[in-house]
Design a protein around this motif. Structure first.
Motif, PDB file in Angstrom:
ATOM      1  N   GLU B 233       0.815  -1.217   0.000  1.00 31.31           N
ATOM      2  CA  GLU B 233       0.000   0.000   0.000  1.00 31.31           C
ATOM      3  C   GLU B 233       0.848   1.267   0.000  1.00 31.31           C
ATOM      4  O   GLU B 233       0.425   2.315  -0.489  1.00 31.31           O
ATOM      5  N   GLU B 237       0.479   4.749  -2.204  1.00 30.77           N
ATOM      6  CA  GLU B 237       0.471   6.077  -1.584  1.00 30.77           C
ATOM      7  C   GLU B 237       1.396   7.018  -2.362  1.00 30.77           C
ATOM      8  O   GLU B 237       1.045   8.169  -2.633  1.00 30.77           O
ATOM      9  N   ASN B 240      -0.090   8.006  -5.677  1.00 21.49           N
ATOM     10  CA  ASN B 240      -1.153   9.008  -5.577  1.00 21.49           C
ATOM     11  C   ASN B 240      -0.672  10.375  -5.107  1.00 21.49           C
ATOM     12  O   ASN B 240      -1.111  11.404  -5.609  1.00 21.49           O
ATOM     13  N   ASN B 241       0.233  10.381  -4.155  1.00 17.35           N
ATOM     14  CA  ASN B 241       0.590  11.653  -3.524  1.00 17.35           C
ATOM     15  C   ASN B 241       2.009  12.138  -3.796  1.00 17.35           C
ATOM     16  O   ASN B 241       2.388  13.207  -3.345  1.00 17.35           O
TER      17      ASN B 241
END
Lengths: 425, 251
Positions: B233, B237, B240-241
């Motif tokens: 995960e 992250e 996405n960021n």
């Protein structure tokens, strides 16, 4: 014009030590050559094309002593089906040679050829043409004093290579051999040469290739460390003819290989290549002169030298494109791989072009082993020594690939591998 | 399997610290991914582990199954089971791909005291593995990486990995320069090698390779250290960021 005294003296001393073979069809050519060599004098260090290679040991009256190589390794080309002609210290050995008869080929010896012979139209003729614009006195000396050699007339496709084997048995031998090869229209032959020949070897070869003829030449010069050799090839190519010559040189304290190529027929191809590996007391000089004097001809010069422990490599290569030799495609590359900082490579590439529609390229480089490549190989588990060898063989590949026959390429590569692994101990 | 402790590395030529205390353990059978921005030290880590010149280890250690690999020559590390799939595979003109691979396989076998592979056996094995990677006979014959496209070079790296069967596979940005299809092919090659006895360290900028090679553990590296470790995960992250939040968090 009188020669400088020092040159006159050296020339006189050398000529006094030689006896000209007498009689026969070659006599006029020999006498003409003697007059020419007397006029031009033998080379010394002041001559433009002997700046990087000291000619004194090639010129002095007696051959410097050269120890014989002790090796139990089988000689090169042993696996090749060929017609063997053996010279020991420059003397023909009938016992070790094959019968000189072969379909589509006649082979005579210079020493015993009949009085009227086809070779008189070539012997000393191409050599004489090759003296302009650069003089090559050692070849002229050869024409005058050669004691023997082979005269090969090829009238069709030879069924197997002709193999000249030069054995070296005397530490002070001084051999002078002169070969003539005449290839008729559409005929084809492969000539192999190997061995040190003598303590000092002066060899001249004239190759006349008629229209559509093909000449392949693969040579491995002898590995005796102290041997000296001055060789010269003079060739003239007719229309659509092919000349391909490759030389491997490993060891030898002094080697000067000259090659003079004249492309006189349209669409002819001439490739001259050399690979040398030198360690320590090793001086190797390739001096090439290619004249394009016809339309749409291709020439390639590919020379690679691997040098270490103070070894020296020299390359002097010239392409002359005469007026009207349009569509010439000339390529010249000379490269050295210096395995340490003590070795040196001296290169003098020259282009002289009088036609306006030609493509000529040349390049010359010196470099060390590629560190990136070496790490890549080692990271895959290959030890530094064998990895360096692989890269060295890779460096030589462009020259070795000039040999058309893959079997002969393998013969050459395996010799280089053996040399490299011996050096690693 | 691979244990890196407090690894400090600087460039030999200049007094510049690149790795500033890396701690990382890759267990057998696991795939670890390292992500991080440019200049964070990811590639340096891969080079130091495989033994490239030009780096000086000033502190810390790296061991493979308890053996100190930093003291070994690159070829010894290879024989011990370290394999680096290069970000920029090197072109070696004049050396045939096949010759290169057979020399490598047999050098490693010899170093480990194993019997060398015969030419016939080698040919049989390499043909099968090359086929899986869609590497044709011509590519095997050509000089190593010369004239290969970006994708071909990376496939060739994976082929080498498959032939050498290393214990510890380090993939340095193997996804760079690959289109989607090529990436899939490379990932399939890697996945085929996943095995209980083998560890992977997959270095990448982007999450997309990790869609195909599913990691067990993801590390984020910045400024010469691992600043965060987590499960798959974590890669999402980043996707996405970006790295900004993570970097801010670490300060």
């Amino acid at each position: 014009m009188a020669l400088p005294q020092i040159k006159q003296d050296a020339t006189d001393a050398r000529l006094a030590a030689l006896d000209m073979p007498q009689g026969g069809w070659a006599q006029p050519a020999r006498e003409d050559a003697l007059a020419r060599v007397q006029a031009m004098g033998l080379p010394n260090a002041r001559d433009e094309y002997w700046k990087y290679t000291r000619p004194d040991t090639l010129v002095q009256p007696d051959a410097p002593k050269a120890a014989l190589l002790e090796s139990d390794e089988a000689l090169i080309f042993g696996e090749v089906d060929r017609l063997k002609i053996v010279f020991v210290d420059g003397v023909f050995s009938a016992e070790e040679s094959d019968d000189l008869s072969m379909a589509h080929v006649t082979i005579d010896r210079l020493a015993d050829a009949p009085d009227i012979h086809w070779a008189k139209d070539v012997y000393g003729v191409l050599e004489t043409r090759g003296q302009t614009p650069v003089q090559r006195p050692l070849a002229t000396l050869n024409t005058a004093f050669a004691t023997d050699g082979v005269l090969i007339h090829v009238t069709g496709k030879a069924s197997k290579p002709i193999s000249l084997i030069y054995r070296h048995e005397s530490e002070v031998s001084d051999a002078i051999l002169h070969h003539v090869v005449k290839i008729d229209s559409g005929a084809e032959v492969t000539l192999l040469e190997n061995g040190p020949a003598a303590a000092r070897f002066n060899k001249c070869m004239e190759v006349e290739i008629a229209d559509g003829g093909t000449f392949h030449h693969v040579r491995a010069q002898g590995r005796d460390h102290e041997r000296r050799a001055a060789t010269a090839i003079f060739t003239r190519l007719g229309e659509e003819s092919v000349f391909k010559s490759f030389t491997l040189t490993a060891n030898g304290v002094l080697t000067r290989n000259e090659c003079v190529i004249e492309l006189t027929g349209d669409n002819a191809t001439a490739h001259i290549a050399g690979a040398c590996v030198g360690d320590g007391d090793f001086h190797h000089d390739d001096t090439v002169f290619i004249t394009h004097d016809a339309l749409n001809c291709e020439s390639r010069q590919v020379f690679k030298k691997v040098l270490r422990n103070g070894a020296t490599g020299v390359f002097q290569g010239k392409i002359l494109v005469k007026e009207g030799a349009q569509k010439t495609d000339g390529y010249q590359i000379s490269q050295s791989l210096l395995l340490d900082e003590d070795s040196q490579f001296l290169a003098k590439p020259e282009l002289e072009i009088y036609a306006d529609d030609v493509a000529c390229s040349h390049g010359s480089t010196s470099g060390a082993i590629d560190e990136e490549g070496l790490f890549y190989l080692r990271s895959r588990g290959i030890d530094e020594g064998p990895a360096t060898d692989l890269l060295t063989i890779a460096f030589l590949a462009e020259a070795v690939m000039e040999i058309e026959d893959e079997g002969l390429q393998d013969e050459i590569n395996s010799r280089v591998e053996a040399w490299l692994s011996r050096r690693r101990g | 399997m691979l244990e890196i402790k407090n690894l400090h590395v600087q460039l030999e030529e200049e007094d510049k610290q690149i790795l500033k205390g890396v701690n990382l353990t890759v267990e057998a059978g696991k795939v670890h991914a390292i992500m991080g921005p440019n200049g964070s030290g990811k590639s340096t880590l891969s080079y130091v582990l495989s033994g490239k010149d030009g780096y000086e280890v000033t502190d810390g250690s790296a061991t493979l199954d308890g053996e100190d690999i930093l003291e070994m020559e690159p070829e010894e590390r290879a024989a011990a089971g370290v394999f680096l799939a290069f970000q920029y595979p090197v072109e070696i003109p004049g050396v045939g791909n096949m010759t290169f691979l057979r020399t490598a396989v047999n050098s490693q076998r010899k170093a480990r005291g194993e019997e060398e592979m015969s030419a016939t056996e080698f040919l049989k094995v390499i043909r099968a593995k090359a086929k899986d990677l869609k590497i044709d006979a011509d590519m095997l014959k050509r000089p190593v990486n010369v004239g290969f496209s970006g994708g071909e070079k990376k496939r060739n790296e994976i082929l080498q990995m498959a032939m050498l069967e290393p214990k510890m596979c380090i993939l340095d940005e193997t996804d760079s320069g690959l289109d989607v299809d090529a990436m899939k092919l490379v990932a399939d090659g890697v996945n085929a090698l996943r095995d209980e006895g083998r560890g992977f360290l997959v270095i990448t900028h982007y999450q997309r390779l990790l869609d195909h090679i599913k990691p067990d553990v993801v590390h984020i590296m910045a400024d010469g250290r691992i600043i965060k470790t987590g499960g798959p995960e974590l890669a999402l992250e980043v996707e996405n960021n970006g790295y900004a939040d993570l970097l801010a968090e670490a300060v």
